[in-house]
Design an enzyme around this catalytic site. Sequence first.
Site, mmCIF file in Angstrom:
data_model
loop_
_atom_site.group_PDB
_atom_site.id
_atom_site.type_symbol
_atom_site.label_atom_id
_atom_site.label_comp_id
_atom_site.label_asym_id
_atom_site.label_seq_id
_atom_site.Cartn_x
_atom_site.Cartn_y
_atom_site.Cartn_z
ATOM 1 N N ASP A 182 -3.673 -8.831 8.459
ATOM 2 C CA ASP A 182 -2.545 -8.591 9.257
ATOM 3 C C ASP A 182 -2.469 -7.191 10.026
ATOM 4 O O ASP A 182 -1.924 -6.892 10.809
ATOM 5 C CB ASP A 182 -1.005 -8.523 8.565
ATOM 6 C CG ASP A 182 -0.957 -7.914 7.011
ATOM 7 O OD1 ASP A 182 -1.933 -7.226 6.798
ATOM 8 O OD2 ASP A 182 -0.072 -7.944 6.566
ATOM 9 N N CYS B 115 0.669 -1.251 -0.081
ATOM 10 C CA CYS B 115 0.016 0.024 -0.087
ATOM 11 C C CYS B 115 0.905 1.403 -0.015
ATOM 12 O O CYS B 115 1.952 1.175 -0.186
ATOM 13 C CB CYS B 115 -0.865 -0.042 1.320
ATOM 14 S SG CYS B 115 -1.752 -1.474 1.473
ATOM 15 N N VAL C 292 12.312 -11.101 -18.961
ATOM 16 C CA VAL C 292 12.275 -9.994 -20.273
ATOM 17 C C VAL C 292 13.180 -10.640 -21.139
ATOM 18 O O VAL C 292 14.500 -10.917 -20.577
ATOM 19 C CB VAL C 292 12.575 -8.723 -19.731
ATOM 20 C CG1 VAL C 292 12.766 -7.859 -20.781
ATOM 21 C CG2 VAL C 292 11.313 -8.226 -18.705
ATOM 22 N N ASN D 158 1.779 -0.259 5.481
ATOM 23 C CA ASN D 158 2.223 -0.599 4.140
ATOM 24 C C ASN D 158 3.171 -1.775 4.284
ATOM 25 O O ASN D 158 4.299 -1.804 4.926
ATOM 26 C CB ASN D 158 3.137 0.531 3.497
ATOM 27 C CG ASN D 158 3.575 0.142 2.278
ATOM 28 O OD1 ASN D 158 3.182 -0.863 1.535
ATOM 29 N ND2 ASN D 158 4.824 0.752 1.967
ATOM 30 N N GLY E 262 14.388 -12.743 -6.250
ATOM 31 C CA GLY E 262 15.946 -13.428 -5.497
ATOM 32 C C GLY E 262 16.676 -12.236 -4.935
ATOM 33 O O GLY E 262 17.749 -12.675 -4.731
#
Length: 662
Positions: free
Chosen positions: A106, A2, A317, A79, A391
């Site tokens: 949460d 958020c 990509v 957030n 990762g």
Amino acid sequence: MCGITGLLTFGSVGRPELLHVVGRMAQAIAHRGPDDHGEWADARHGVALGHLRLSIVDLSAAGHQPMVSASGRFVLVFNGEVYNHAELRRALESEGAAPAWRGHSDTETLLAGFECWGVEATLLRCVGMFALALWDTRERRLQLARDRFGEKPLYYGWVRGAFVFGSELKALRAHPGFAAPVCTHAVAEYLRLLYVPAPWSIHEGVYKLEPGCLLTVQDKPPETAPSQPIRAPGAHGTLSVHRWWKLAQVVEQAARERLRDDAEAIEVLEARLAEAVRLQSLADVPLGAFLSGGVDSSLIVALMQQQSARPVQTFTVAFEDPRYDESPHAAAVARHLGTEHHELRVTSAEARSIVPELPTMYDEPFADSSQIPTHLVCRAARSQVTVALSGDAGDELFGGYNRYLWAPRVWGHVSWLHPAARRAVGGGSLRVAASASEHAAVALRHVRHPAEKMRKLATAMEGAHSVDDLYRNLVACWPAPRALLQDPAGLPERRMELPELPHAGLDGSPARMMYWDALTYLPDDILCKVDRAAMAISLETRVPFLDHRVAELAWRLPPQMKLRAGQTKWALRQVLYRHVPRALVERPKSGFAIPLADWLRGPLREWAESLLEEAGLRDQGFLQGRPIRLAWQQHLAGSHDWSQRLWSVLMFQSWLRTNRVA
């Protein structure tokens, strides 16, 4: 994921005006939360909170923010994600401290924890990423907190009439009283590092809350900003900052709990990573993962697929330039693991079309050119999912950067030279540096473009008096940024500041480099890059390597389990080889690169020339034209590759134009 924002006024302001201003601030970062928005204000105390929601867990109205605790004491905007919040709920229920739950978000769990355990104790129990603002109606106290590693951003500062904060600078700039000038110190550090390091921001009187920190304002904030950022532990009037979590303590504790047996370490590491991936794969919306075909992303995807009953959606990509195209490697790993693989083919022209968006996307000058492919892969993922695992952080925690290998080795074989001789090496005698030891060749065995790396190493040795100095030089773009400023008055030329080292647990220079990278480069470059690239299109990204229990385990591994036989990330590789054949992932490390040097000499040349014109630089009032023009001419002539240095100037100039900063 958020966006949050808010303000605490110095004087008396009516509730309608508070709601109007905080709503305006929130709207400036609407891209971070397109699913819902909310504002809350208390005119008695001059406080207002705003929230933009990207619904990930509990998609119902029960997850709406700002959220008030069951007792009415706390009001929270949040957030991020607390991955273990179901476990925290069970703990609250077992202690008889759980309210009548309204939903399963949460955010609600956090509020119940704050009421039962207190703020810091609750944060220490959390496994997750977050930035939050909490108003305590009873104590008249505002608290801002940021997660351990800085996955989620949080800015704060002073404008006319109020103390303000938000997920991005856009929110602060939207306050009608915002008039903060550019900070010269921040410009110098940006030119050095390609990013503005926390706790600074590009604006005077506006700062970043550092990772693992808690900021508290008691009742009313000081009406003027401090001249320097407040570093923990520190205070400025009624405002104080301290650390609720310290990496130094983790490193010191890990030194007492070293894992010595290879087999045991690999077993524990796989189990810990698998648990982190399991927790971060929980969501009420479609979820996938980035896959480059390298060690880190391949391992995350392998553990995801192992735990999934259906093919994991993976994204990469593909670039038309084969020098920078890792898509065949990603496709090979995806086939082996059986994922549902998505490959976005991008032309160079399509990639360059992102450039005009960067100053707005990154909100302050930011010049890691991998920001372009990062945003492109985020776009690819967002077409199918709302959450993507990455990762990132494997390099900083498990020894993945090439400099950890070859810098100490080469330094060990030239440090005995007289400083004048080392300057000669740094000045261009590459053969001396490269042949200083046969170990240098071993160290460079897994490096793509080794000649370029050796050239950078040789340059970095100039002026270095220790391997730590060498590290400073290696991570610097413009090594003497003060010389580029038109008005450097009051800004001394000095070495890059490095965080203080823990008392124990750093065995050798590679460990020191990893520690410094984890506290600087990781949050301020890598995590910033991914957050802005993803949130610009409302995509949540998650980083399993930054489950703090994984990080704690990483520091328990001795150096030889990270760097061994001229190879990086030895322990991670051993786990990966259990899932993916070695031949599919063994190749030189390349990073997420673009042909920037060629672009600047070719299709971006006219755009770059317009920003690097000497009169324009002079009129902007920040940078000197002569050294920059010299670098530009040398780059165009092909005698030097100054693409990184020039990109830093171009991103700064472009940011100035876009944001119309005086």
